[in-house]
Design a protein around this motif. Structure first.
Motif, PDB file in Angstrom:
ATOM      1  N   LEU A 126      -8.525  15.673   1.938  1.00  0.00           N
ATOM      2  CA  LEU A 126      -7.844  15.387   3.200  1.00  0.00           C
ATOM      3  C   LEU A 126      -7.420  13.926   3.289  1.00  0.00           C
ATOM      4  N   ILE A 127      -8.336  13.027   2.983  1.00  0.00           N
ATOM      5  CA  ILE A 127      -8.051  11.613   3.217  1.00  0.00           C
ATOM      6  C   ILE A 127      -7.289  11.005   2.047  1.00  0.00           C
ATOM      7  N   ILE A 151      -3.565   8.425   9.145  1.00  0.00           N
ATOM      8  CA  ILE A 151      -4.812   8.335   8.382  1.00  0.00           C
ATOM      9  C   ILE A 151      -6.011   8.235   9.313  1.00  0.00           C
ATOM     10  N   GLY A 181      -3.695  11.433   2.746  1.00  0.00           N
ATOM     11  CA  GLY A 181      -3.408  10.234   3.526  1.00  0.00           C
ATOM     12  C   GLY A 181      -3.155   8.989   2.714  1.00  0.00           C
ATOM     13  N   LEU A 226     -12.929   3.276  14.004  1.00  0.00           N
ATOM     14  CA  LEU A 226     -11.609   3.854  13.760  1.00  0.00           C
ATOM     15  C   LEU A 226     -10.605   3.373  14.797  1.00  0.00           C
ATOM     16  N   PHE A 244      -6.389   9.493  12.281  1.00  0.00           N
ATOM     17  CA  PHE A 244      -6.723  10.790  12.850  1.00  0.00           C
ATOM     18  C   PHE A 244      -7.127  11.792  11.772  1.00  0.00           C
ATOM     19  N   ASP A 245      -6.684  11.521  10.539  1.00  0.00           N
ATOM     20  CA  ASP A 245      -7.140  12.301   9.395  1.00  0.00           C
ATOM     21  C   ASP A 245      -8.651  12.146   9.210  1.00  0.00           C
ATOM     22  N   VAL A 246      -9.107  10.898   9.295  1.00  0.00           N
ATOM     23  CA  VAL A 246     -10.534  10.622   9.162  1.00  0.00           C
ATOM     24  C   VAL A 246     -11.306  11.292  10.300  1.00  0.00           C
TER      25      VAL A 246
END
Lengths: 170, 150
Positions: free
Chosen positions: A64-65, B82, A69, A156, B84-86
């Motif tokens: 996913l990351i 990224i 990303g 975050l 919001f991916d995390v």
């Protein structure tokens, strides 16, 4: 060997080979865009190896990351900075000082890797935490380490605000 | 040769689905390319001309090279993505626990509240970038140009 074990080995070596070959393309390709695309397969291969190590959550996070990303970010960064990545950049510095610096860093990295690699008894059976690692992680995050978990959210948030602010300033 | 216990190989067997999907996906790409090549070879006319050979751009004439310097806004959106991916990755372990906690009502509410706070903190960030216009795509194309055309 049973058919299952043969399949297991075939798949394991497939992922190992995928990782190593694509990583060498990343390292040796002259075209930075090719390196970035080869990195996609490296990340995939590493995700596969995580599954073999019972680290399911890490594998999911990897796909996913990193695949979804970080790689996109790397590609955007290349497209933002390079005028034409198809052409060889030709900006290789042959200055001896940078060569010495790069070699020094590489040697240090290898020494660090060997320091990690050598003390481990690889022939022994690895400690197994079972196959419920994601569940264990969930329990740990929601019960024992709740404050750090919420702090991750704050981290975050800080990263988001900082990144958006810095990227916007141009 | 990797050394695995019986338990692990049992669980790895569950990943055969994933592997089959992966292989089917790869095979699909090559099969569709091969199919289109074969059909083009069987049915197509081979009369190349410069316009036919040019890059297809949905009816537009391709101008310049395809490697242009990208707008910084793509990068900002990727950065926001990224984050919001995390966040989504952090949902995974919680989701497994939450499903099991549904048996106890108080427990489930607590679990829900924990993740609600986690998401809420990040929604503050979403509101920030939204308000600052980072998500607004047609921004500097400008109202001025639009008005001039009208």
């Amino acid at each position: 060997m049973t058919a299952g074990q043969i399949l297991f080995n075939v798949v394991f070596y497939f992922f190992a080979l995928l990782t190593i070959l694509s990583a060498s393309v990343v390292a040796f390709s002259r075209n930075i865009l090719h390196s970035a695309f080869a990195l996609l397969f490296t990340f995939w291969g590493v995700a596969g190896l995580y599954i073999f190590s019972d680290a399911q959550f890490l594998a999911a996070a990897q796909v996913l990351i990193y695949v979804g990303g970080i790689l996109v970010l790397i590609l955007f960064a290349i497209m933002l900075t390079h005028r034409n990545p198809r052409e060889d950049s030709g900006q290789e510095s042959n200055q001896s000082s940078s060569v010495i610096l790069a070699s020094g860093i590489t040697v240090l990295v290898y020494i660090a890797l060997l320091a990690v690699y050598l003390p481990v008894n690889w022939s022994g059976k690895a400690a197994s935490y079972g196959t419920m690692t994601t569940e264990m992680l969930g329990t740990a995050l929601t019960r024992n380490y709740l404050i750090p978990f919420e702090a991750v959210s704050m981290l975050l948030l800080a990263a988001l605000l900082g990144a958006a602010y810095l990227a916007r300033r141009k | 040769m990797p050394n695995v216990s019986n338990n692990t190989s049992q669980y790895l067997f569950n990943y055969t689905n994933v592997l089959l999907f992966l292989l089917a996906g790869i095979a699909f790409v090559f099969a569709s390319i091969a199919f289109s090549r074969i059909m083009a070879w069987l049915l197509g006319h081979r009369k190349p001309d410069p316009i036919k050979q040019s890059t297809y751009e949905c009816g537009e004439l391709p101008v310049g090279t395809s490697f242009i310097r990208f707008n910084i806004r793509f990068y900002i959106v990727a950065l926001i993505f990224i984050i919001f991916d995390v966040e989504v990755v952090a949902l995974f372990p919680w989701a497994i626990i939450f499903k099991k906690s549904l048996a106890l009502k108080g427990d489930a509410i607590l679990m829900f509240a924990e993740m609600f706070v986690f998401v809420l903190i990040l929604i503050v960030g979403l509101i920030y970038v939204w308000r600052k216009g980072d998500l607004q795509w047609v921004k500097t194309l400008g109202d001025k140009n639009v008005k001039d055309k009208e």
